[in-house]
Structure formats: C-alpha cells, structure tokens
Design an enzyme around this catalytic site. Structure first.
Site, PDB file in Angstrom:
ATOM      1  N   GLN A 278       0.968  -1.054  -0.013  1.00 31.82           N
ATOM      2  CA  GLN A 278      -0.024  -0.132  -0.007  1.00 31.82           C
ATOM      3  C   GLN A 278       0.841   1.109   0.057  1.00 31.82           C
ATOM      4  O   GLN A 278       0.567   2.278  -0.703  1.00 31.82           O
ATOM      5  CB  GLN A 278      -0.962   0.078   1.054  1.00 31.82           C
ATOM      6  N   GLU A 362      13.801  30.284 -16.536  1.00 32.12           N
ATOM      7  CA  GLU A 362      12.551  31.161 -16.896  1.00 32.12           C
ATOM      8  C   GLU A 362      11.662  31.479 -15.790  1.00 32.12           C
ATOM      9  O   GLU A 362      10.616  31.283 -15.799  1.00 32.12           O
ATOM     10  CB  GLU A 362      11.826  30.127 -18.011  1.00 32.12           C
TER      11      GLU A 362
END
Lengths: 378, 322, 265
Positions: A278, A362
C-alpha cells in the site's frame, strides 16, 4: 468545455512521441553522460519541424498553436528534457520578433530559420540580474544608425552554437525597467565572445554558455519594439513560453511515473511485487494524480493564449505547479527504485536532475509565486 | 460427392515443397468432415515425376497440367488454370499450403471464382455442408471461426497445424488436363535462392533463433542448429539491421513457426516476435536480462550469456547422441 | 506517374488484443488505432516513386468517419489527396477489393500499392483480389536486396524500379528460400513486405498542411458495389494460454528437462 483532442492534434502528439521514443530516448543517456551538443537529433528535429514549431508557416515555421506546442513538447521532454530545451530554444528566442517585430523584421529575421537549420538564443539573464530583470546591467548606446552593446549574459541555452541572439539591454540604467530594450544580433559580430559550456547538473544535452558583448554594433533596424519596451516584451515572451516550459515538466514526470509503474511491478519484496504494498500505491497514485493536474493547468494556460486571453496568472500557476510537481515525482521515482534509483545505470536519477532545472529557469518557482501574488492582489 | 482440391507446390529446384504434404493432410481432414473426395492439382513444365510421388498420398486423383509456360510460377498464369480446373471438376473447396506461393496464388484464384477465402487455416469444424474454418487474427492473439458463404470456398492451410501426409492406398489416378493459358502481363526475371543446408523455417521440427543479444554473430546459433538439425530464425531487429537474411525473421510480420522445440537466444521477446512463435510446443529462452518478456512464454528460461551457454548446450546435446 | 495507396485503420500493433467474453469480437475499449504498418510502407514507397518520377500519390481508406485520421496521416507524410469510401460495418476482402477496383477504375493510377496484409484480420488477400478484378499484373510481398541500413534506404531511393519507358516496374519479392524478381507491365498492383523501406515520420508542417488537403467522399452505393459479407465470423476466442514456465539454473538442468520432461530432444 472540450477536453477532446482533434485528429491533427493527436497526429502531432503521435509524431512527437515516435521521434522521442525512436530517436531521442535511445541517445539521451549518451548526451547526458558526455554533455555533447546533440547535433544529429537537432538536425532531424529541424527537418521534422520540431524546431521553430511556433513560427507561423508564412515565416517558415511549423505554425503550431500554443496548445499544439504543449502537446508536442511534453512528448519530446519525455524523451529527454535537455534535448528538448535545445530544440525549443529557437522558439523562445524568436518569440519577441514574432510578437513585437515589424513585418519587415519578421521577413528578414524569422524566415531564414525556415530555409536551413539555424540556431537562435534568448539572452536575458545576467550574472547579477536573473529574477530581478529590472536590474539589467547590459547597455545599449545609440550611435547613428547603430546601437553599441556592452555587457555580459549567462546561462544562455544554445549560445555556443547560435547564429542569432535576442538580447535585452538598457538604454538608460537610471530608468530601471523602463530603459530595457530588445535587440537582435545577427551572426557572430566582432566583440561577441562565447564563454565555456557550463558543466550542469541536469539537462546536460542542452548547451549553456555565458556571452560577453564588447562594443557590439547592432543596426537600429534590429531593435524590436521601441526603446524602453524591452521589459514588457520580455514579460510577454515569458507568458508565451511558460506553458511550454511547464510541458517539459509533464514529459519528465510522466517518464518517471512510467518507469516507476514498470519497475514496481517487477521488483519483489516480501514475496510480492512492491506495487502491491500500500505504501507504494499511495506514492504511485500521488505521482499520477499530480502529473494529470499539472497537465490540465498547462493545457489551460496554452488554450488561453490560443484564444487571445491574457494568461499571466494561469501560466504562472502552470509553470510553477508543473515544475514543483516534476521535482516531487522524479524524487519519488528514485525512491520507488530504492538503491537502484540512485545509480546511473537506471533511468530515474537523470530525470530528477533534469527536473530541478525547471524550478530554476525562465523564472524560478519563487518568482512564479511572486507573479501569482501580484496578479491576485490586482 | 463434394470435392476438395489441394494445389501442390513445386519448388524452383523441381522438388515438391514439403508443406504440400501438410496441406494434403489438411485437405484430408476437411474431406472427411465434408464427406468429400480429395483431389490434387499439379502444374508444371513437366509434372510426371511429382505426380507419381503425389498419387500415393491417399487421394482420388492428381490432376496435372503440363506446359512450358508453367515452368516459373506466376500468379497470373497459374490462377486461371486452377480456376478452370475447379470449374471443370465442380470442386467445392480449393486450398493450398500457406507458403509464399499459396498466399500469392490462392486469393487470385478465389477472385477469379468470385469466392471467399480463409487464410492460414488451422482447423476445420462441423460436418457435411456446414463447415467452418478456424484461423488466426491479430497475429495469433485471436482465433476466429469463420464461415464462407460463396459456392466455392478457398483456403490456405497453416502447415504447422497439420501433420505431413505419409501416404495412403490405393494410389490415385493421374489425370492430365489441358490448362487454360492466358497471356501474362508479368514476366519472371529471376529467383535468387538463399542457399541453406538447414530445413525450411516453417517446416523445421526444431528452430534456434537469435536476437539483438547476438550482436550479429550467429556462429553459435548456427552451430547449435546444426547439432539439432534445426532451422535458424531471427528477431526482426536482427533482420532489419541486415545481420541475417530477411527470410529468417520469425514474428507476426515475418514467418509464423510452431516447431516441437523453439530455442530463443538473445531475444527480448517483443510482442510481434512472440506472435510468430508462441504456438511452439516447447520454448526455451536464453537471455542475460532476467526481466526479458520472452521468459513469460518460455517453458524453460535460462538467465545467462548466450555466448557462454550455447556452446555448453551444444556439447551436452552432442553427448546425448553418443 | 499516379500512384494509389491504401491506408487501413487497424489496432496499434503494440496494443494487447483481448477477446470479449461472449466471443463476438475483441474488446475495443482502450485500444489505439493506427495506419496498417504495411500500408504505411506502401505510402512511403509511393512518395519515393512520385519524388523520383514526378506525379501524384492518392491515398484511399474504407470505413467510417474515423478512418479520416489514417488518411490525414498519409497526407501528412506527403500524399497529395485522399479518397474516403464511407461505410460502417463489416467488410470482407471481396467487398474491399470490389470497392478498391472501382476507385482504381475512376482514378486510373499507374500503380496501386497496398500492404501485403492488414495486421487485424491478417488475411493477405486484397491486393491479389484487386489485381484479378482489374485484370492487372500483380507483385506481392515487395522487398529489396539492400538492407534497411543501406545508403539507398538513407537516401530514400525507391525500391520499385520503373522501366525507362515508364511502362514496366521491376519488383523484388520476398518468397520462401529467397528473392524472386518480376517485371510487371503497368498498371500493376504491388503489395508491400516489411523490408521494402522505413516509412518517414509525418513532419509537423506536413501534419499542419494535411488539414487543408482534400478528402473526396464516396460510398459503396455511389461506386455501385454490393458489399454483403461472404465471410461470416461465427466466434472469436483466445488461444489456449501457455502454462507458466520455469527458470533453470544451468545447462545441465535444461538438457535434463528437455530430455525427460518435455521429451523435445
């Protein structure tokens, strides 16, 4: 609301996927290892129209819409983000001409890119002015029909191989961002010196250099927009490029997710494949969910541009969220692989190194948040 | 009584193509289910010798056509001759082995007869007039049971699915017929045989195949094949690279094989390769990569370097013979 | 010269094909579709021939609206225009060849190039039926002597050799135990094998241009072809699964298993 891609959009995606799978990916480890310039991939990318993809057909480009560019660039970056940065550098550098150039400038400065492979680079960042663009130190002094450029630029993608340079410099430092002006420098004029190729952590296939301008003469005809219009030009350019930069994150993160899904099905612990545990499932589910969330933001930010809407806020959401998402997803992918993930023989550590750059270039993730806040306070 | 007509295939070297014997078995299975007679057709420049070989295959008759024009097989020349014979005999079924010739010729025969056709038939179902064919689709990922509703039904039979016919008594009659020859718009230029002392891939009892892992060095593959009297096969990547001749390619897009024993060395097992060999009775995979998909279809997997273990395997098999 | 090529829509060869529990067909959900890989090789060869000899490549596909995607793919590769025979529902090879015959009679190409088979029903029939229906020369399984890594391939030289007078084509065919060469009078039907060429990528500008290339719509009714199926698929099933295999530690164990368990040697 329509989330369905058209036939031609899917065709673009498909051709990019094929190029990424068959051409880029097999060579990505080599270019990552050697940091050589991927000239062979670039020239095929040029022939297939991946370079100059956003330039309209009438100026010799492929004429893709922003959404189409985002679809294509996710696929390319899935192959290798460094190579994609190199491929996309022309589009970024030529955006100011496309958005603010006169018809004469577009004909003269864009069209040659459709005739043979030429490279262009976007020269904004300076050693002491990155995020703080208004603090630009490069200067442009008018001298008759020319400007004389002086200053230095750093971290310039494709700078070492460029045939054309889109340069931001100030005509009057005292005017702060109102003095910034955009110029196009053609060829390798006297006074322009290329520094060494930076030895980067990731995206090593992209060429990154510093440039020095020493009394470089630029004709007035090569000034894009008016004197002092450089700052809005740079900002508008970044509004346009952010969706694509975000899409690079999607490609990197999707590759990391796919590797993780595959590896977690093969790798066994405690008598079963690790993905049946899990703990692993929670990680994989989060990875997939975040990739898709980033994709929708990215698509939306591109779609807005295609529909003539201002996208500063949404494209900053997209770039920032996607970059941070890619960092998290690739880090988790290394975790899924455990010790192997840290080894260069396995593909995920490269993705983690490549992702990091997107949080930085950027506009860093912090600058994106500043832009977001500014938009929210409007 | 209905008639099943099987077309025999003569190789360029004059011998009978072995797959013909498998096609005869297929024809016999069909004839038994349909309550039909089994006939053969043989077209050749000089069919007399092969006709003698064929008449003892438990058939009612061998129909032979002799003409100089029949020396080199051409679909445009052969198709009208066979279609003419089908009409003359009022045959209900006409079939052939799924060889290159069978696949080239039978659809043209069917077109001539406005008949529907089933390719690569693996089994016949039903009885009397109610016959259906089992054939592979999607590269063998699906088996389809199909029914042809045209008066004449055409098929090609996958040789690996039917045993080679071993003959039967009494000998059938050899009947010469006059072929309906038509001018051909196609000229035979030449045939370049890839000479091999080894059995034909699709006919072999054992196949040893090499993939990318060989890096183009097939010496060990060939040596093991010779030890086993096996045919040599290859993955698509190896053929595309030009390392071995194209006609060795096993896979969905190459040859489909189903030998008793298939040994895959240095083959990762792309879907398209698996499609061409997964009906093999026993599959052995040898690969350095324990995660290679080929291991999922292999009965016996050996994670090892092929250059190390193939010589060992050859030695061990040689000792068994002594 | 004018070349007619086909672009059948088929399931992506990489996709997993599963049969529906009731055997009525395959599970369509989640499948991706592509141009039949053999047809794509045909389109490539057509483009190379047109580049060398001049002329036009016309692509045809038969099916519902969705086959326009495959037509656009061929147009993006460089085909000049497309013909779409609009029909939904099952078509057998007789019907397909009948429809193509009418299209060929209308277009009057010098050559029709088709894939040797489509990777869905794997029948390997339509080219041969078509050649017979048209009364044309046929060359199936076209290949070439040079490998796919040869200079000829890199330079996109067509493998099909058109005679100097433009009246014939030489085709090297992949057959059992070797390569057979035929010389066909034009017009001719050629079907492609795997190693005829490596199809080019559809370029980005090619895809953008393909959007405005014309697609002519026809129907079986307009072409006057009865497409009632003569082949009925009664039932589909999955091949029996292979029982799980084992990994053996060494050659000795392998030989022992092969001899005593599988009785294969």
């Amino acid at each position: 609301m329509d989330f369905q891609l058209s036939d031609s959009q899917r065709a673009l995606q498909e051709t990019a996927r094929k190029f990424a799978r068959e051409a880029i990916r097999p060579k990505a480890p080599h270019y990552d290892e050697t940091a050589e310039f991927p000239r062979d991939l670039m020239s095929t990318a040029y022939e297939l129209g991946f370079m100059n993809q956003g330039i309209p057909a009438e100026y010799g480009g492929s004429g893709l819409s922003h959404l189409e560019q985002v679809l294509v660039c996710e696929e390319l970056a899935w192959g290798c983000a460094g190579v994609t940065t190199s491929i996309f550098a022309n589009d970024l550098a030529n955006l100011p001409i496309l958005l603010f150039g006169t018809e004469e400038q577009k004909q003269r400065l864009l069209k040659p890119f459709g005739e043979r492979m030429r490279l262009s680079c976007f020269c904004l960042t300076e050693p002491s002015a990155g995020s703080d663009v208004a603090n630009l130190g490069s200067t442009a002094r008018r001298d008759g029909d020319h400007y004389i450029l002086n200053g230095s630029k750093c971290f310039i993608s494709n700078g070492g191989y460029a045939d054309q340079f889109t340069v931001f410099a100030t005509v009057d430092k005292g005017r702060r961002h109102k003095g910034i002006t955009c110029f196009v420098v053609e060829g390798k004029p006297p006074g322009l010196t290329v520094g060494k190729h930076e030895n980067k952590m990731g995206q090593r296939a992209s060429n990154t250099v510093s440039l020095t301008f020493e009394d470089v003469r630029v004709p007035v005809a090569n000034r894009i927009g008016e004197e002092g219009q450089g700052f809005p030009i740079a900002m508008e350019t970044l509004d346009h490029s952010r969706p694509v930069t975000a899409s690079f994150s999607l490609g990197i993160a999707r590759a990391a997710l796919e590797h993780s899904l595959e590896y977690s099905a093969q790798r066994q612990t405690f008598g079963k494949p690790i993905r049946e545990h899990q703990g692993l499932q929670f990680m994989l589910a989060d990875m997939a969910m975040n990739v898709q969330a980033a994709r929708l933001l990215t698509w939306q930010s591109a779609w807005m541009l295609d529909n003539g809407q201002k996208n500063t806020l949404i494209s900053s959401y997209a770039k920032c969220f996607a970059a941070d998402m890619a960092m998290k997803v690739t880090t988790d992918a290394v975790q899924v692989y455990g010790g192997y993930g840290y080894m260069k023989d396995y593909p995920v550590e490269k993705l983690m190194r490549d992702a990091k750059l997107i949080q930085v270039y950027e506009g860093t993730s912090q600058v994106q948040r500043i832009v977001i806040a500014k938009e929210l306070f409007k | 009584m209905p008639i099943v007509l099987i077309v025999a295939e003569q190789q360029p070297d004059g011998h009978l193509r072995k797959a013909t014997l498998n096609a005869i078995s297929a024809g016999r299975t069909l004839a038994e289910k349909a309550g039909a007679e089994l006939h053969l057709a043989l077209l050749s420049k000089d069919p007399s010798k092969l006709a003698e070989e064929l008449k003892v295959q438990g058939v009612k008759a061998v129909h032979t056509a002799a003409a100089p024009e029949l020396e080199h097989y051409l679909a445009e020349v052969y198709a009208p001759v066979i279609a003419g014979l089908v009409q003359e005999l009022k045959a209900d079924y006409v079939g052939m082995a799924s060889t290159a010739m069978g696949k080239d010729l039978m659809p043209r025969v069917a077109a001539r007869l406005k008949a529907a056709m089933a390719t690569d038939v693996m089994a016949f179902n039903g009885s009397g007039a109610d016959i259906s064919f089992t054939r592979p689709m999607w590269a063998g990922n699906v088996f389809a049971e199909v029914k042809l509703t045209t008066p004449v039904k055409v098929f090609s039979a996958r040789a690996t699915e039917f045993p080679a016919s071993t003959g039967g008594q009494p000998a059938g009659e050899v009947k010469a017929f006059t072929p309906k020859l038509e001018a051909s718009k196609t000229k035979f230029v030449d045939f370049k045989e890839v000479k091999s002392a080894r059995p034909e891939l699709t006919e072999a009892r054992v196949v040893v195949s090499g993939g990318r892992g060989t890096k183009g060095d097939f010496k060990e593959i060939e040596a093991l094949a010779d030890e086993l009297g096996a045919a040599v096969g290859a993955s698509r990547a190896v053929c595309d690279a030009g390392w071995v001749p194209n006609d060795l390619q096993v896979g969905q897009t190459g040859k489909v094989v189903a030998p008793q024993l298939y040994i895959a060395a240095g083959i990762s097992g792309a879907i398209q390769h698996l499609a061409g060999m997964k009906s093999s009775k026993t599959i052995v995979a040898i690969n350095k990569d324990p995660e290679a998909p080929i291991f999922q279809v292999a009965d016996y997997g050996l994670v090892a370097d092929l250059f190390k273990v193939l010589p060992e395997l050859r030695e061990a098999l040689h000792k068994l013979k002594e | 010269m004018k070349i007619l090529v086909t672009a059948k829509r088929v399931e992506d060869p990489e996709s997993k094909i599963k049969v529906k529990p009731d055997g009525s067909g395959i599970v369509q959900e989640g499948l991706k579709y592509k141009i039949n890989p053999f047809d794509e090789i045909g389109v490539e060869e057509g483009l190379r021939l047109a580049a060398k000899h001049g002329g036009e490549v016309v692509v045809v596909s038969i099916g519902g609206k969705e086959v326009q995607e495959q037509l656009r793919h061929a147009l993006a590769m460089g085909a000049h225009r497309a013909v779409w025979v609009n029909h939904t529902g099952t078509l057998d090879q007789l019907a397909l060849a009948g429809l193509l015959q009418k299209v060929a009679e209308k277009e009057k190409p010098d050559m029709v190039i088709l894939g040797k088979q489509s990777i869905d029903d794997d029948q390997n029939q339509v080219g041969q039926y078509l050649a017979e229906f048209l009364g044309w020369s046929q060359a199936t399984f076209a290949s070439k002597v040079e490998s796919l890594e040869s200079e000829q391939e890199k330079n996109k030289v067509p493998a099909l050799q058109v005679g100097a007078d433009g009246k014939t084509v030489r085709v090297v065919r992949e057959v059992d135990n070797g390569l057979a060469t035929l010389e066909c009078a034009l017009p001719a039907v050629v079907t492609t094998d795997l190693r005829l060429n490596l199809p080019r990528y559809a370029s980005l500008p090619g895809i953008m241009k393909a959007k405005s290339k014309p697609i002519e719509e026809l129907t079986p009714e307009k072409l006057g072809v009865d497409v009632t199926p003569k082949i009925q698929v009664l039932k589909m099933s999955s091949p029996p699964p292979r029982k799980a295999g084992i990994k053996v530690p060494d050659v000795a164990t392998l030989v022992d298993k092969l001899r005593n368990e599988a009785k294969a040697v």
